[in-house]
Design a protein around this motif. Sequence first.
Motif, short mmCIF file in Angstrom:
data_model
loop_
_atom_site.label_atom_id
_atom_site.label_comp_id
_atom_site.label_asym_id
_atom_site.label_seq_id
_atom_site.Cartn_x
_atom_site.Cartn_y
_atom_site.Cartn_z
N GLU A 147 0.83 -1.21 0.00
CA GLU A 147 0.00 0.00 0.00
C GLU A 147 0.87 1.25 0.00
N LYS A 148 0.51 2.18 -0.88
CA LYS A 148 1.31 3.40 -0.97
C LYS A 148 0.95 4.36 0.15
N ASN A 196 -3.89 4.03 -4.49
CA ASN A 196 -4.05 2.68 -3.97
C ASN A 196 -5.25 1.96 -4.59
#
Lengths: 281, 278
Positions: B3-4, B88
Amino acid sequence: MSISVWQAALLGIFACLASMPGMGGSVIGNYTLGRPLVGGLVVGIILGDIRTGIIAGAAAQMVYIALVTPGGTVSADVRAVSYIGIPLSVLAIRNMGLSGEAATQMATTMGAAVGTLGTVLFYGTATMNLIWQHMGWSAVEKGDFKKLYLVDMGLPWISHLVCSFLPTFVITLMGAQMVDIIKNYLPMDGLAMKTLFTVGSLLPTVGVAILLKQVVNKAADLLTFFFGFTLAACMGVNLIGAAVIGGFFAVIMYNIKLLQSRKPVVAEGGGAAYDDDEEEI
Amino acid sequence: MAEKKLSKKALSRSFWNWYYGHLTCFSQEHMQTFGYLCAMLPLVEELYETKEEQKEAMQTYTAFFNTEPQLGTVVVGVTAGLEEAKANGEGIDGEVINGIRAGLMGPVAGIGDSLVVGTLIPILLGIAMGLSTGGSPLGAVFYIVAWNVICTLGMRFLYFKGYELGGKAVEFLVGEQAAAIREAISMIGTIVIGAVAASWISITTSLVIIEPSADTVGITLQGTLDSVFPKLLSAVFVILCWFLMSKKKMTPIKVMLLLVVVAFAGVLVGFFDPMLTY
């Protein structure tokens, strides 16, 4: 008293920083350096007479205490008020030997007149920025994003060199001669100067009215305005006091509005539930 | 795929870009658009790897933007949160972000103008002018410190609060509670504006109704008006200006020119006289 080349140049640089839209950013530029009271301090330091600077700054501030620029429409230009108007006022106060009420009136009128004429500088800067924005669009198109910083924070200096620095530099440099001319040709008890000073006392109403236009949506809201006006005019409450009293009524207002918005939810719950609550009480 | 998450550094960079640059490249056509682009750039560069993705993301923020810049910081924070969610793949696209952004511009400008410019600044300046009576630099110094501290901390708080809440901030900003807060704040604003008008505007008439003679005190119009309602003329002129601008849709500049005419006529008939000499 006169203004040297270096003093004029310094005033010019501060004009670039303090404008709306200026190179100091709006927090430090427009809303700090651009406020005439702060401008009075800066001009006072540059010209070596802080006291007269502050007196002139406070007087000009009175006109623009409520200066707001809704949707980018300006009725006065802060760089012109603070860094052209105040230096000229200081010169006028010193060279004409004004004091007390007369000094304040002179600075009020000078600030207002220069500020109004100065709006042309605002539109000049904004129009010139179109050139840089045009360059910005082609940079976005090409994906050359780093150039955005140059467009947003670098190139507008050129607009300010033309629309802020040069006018401030030239006008303040010639200020002493201009004050002499005014003094010789326009006597204080003449029609022109009387009108000018009267305008100075009328102009703050426009600033307040612009603000009022923002917050008054229906005629009844005017009563709220008069409530505040009466507090200060008839009861001598100062601004902090008015803010505290206003805060008190605002809390009441908030609770009423919240109750109003919750009402439908209660009705949805059905009549029976409502009746039960009643009985419990 | 991990996940960014936006780094603190990128968010901070974005905040300062907005803090400084929101109005530096202002034009009537695109007011704060370029400031917004500069604020989003550090975030977009961190979230998207390829130039194509970055280009597509930046395209969202080329739409017109203008609001009250201090309170408007919250909008930038909100879009930072939304952009992260979009990266995301949480079912948000550029159009959604722009819809939220456009929807917040107006309400935030309304609250900001009455809260920051209409309430906070006049109160601070009012105190500062009191401290600077007689030419003391104290008031100016007080204003510089108080305003910058309140404003900088406030904007920082709004940015990170907006980022944290993301889309949920919208409900907070335009929901019913927000409407109630807005009404309440504009009430403080309106009351303070009234006090500002009464404290700092001083319009007086020099008209004499009965000349004073050796044994009687004269009657002046100003004295009579003061006994009716203090500062009545100031109030009348404020309402007149408000009426001309909001009901007759006159521009402030036109109203100012009209006041010059009023002043000239008033001086001619002896209604106004500043009574100054060199």
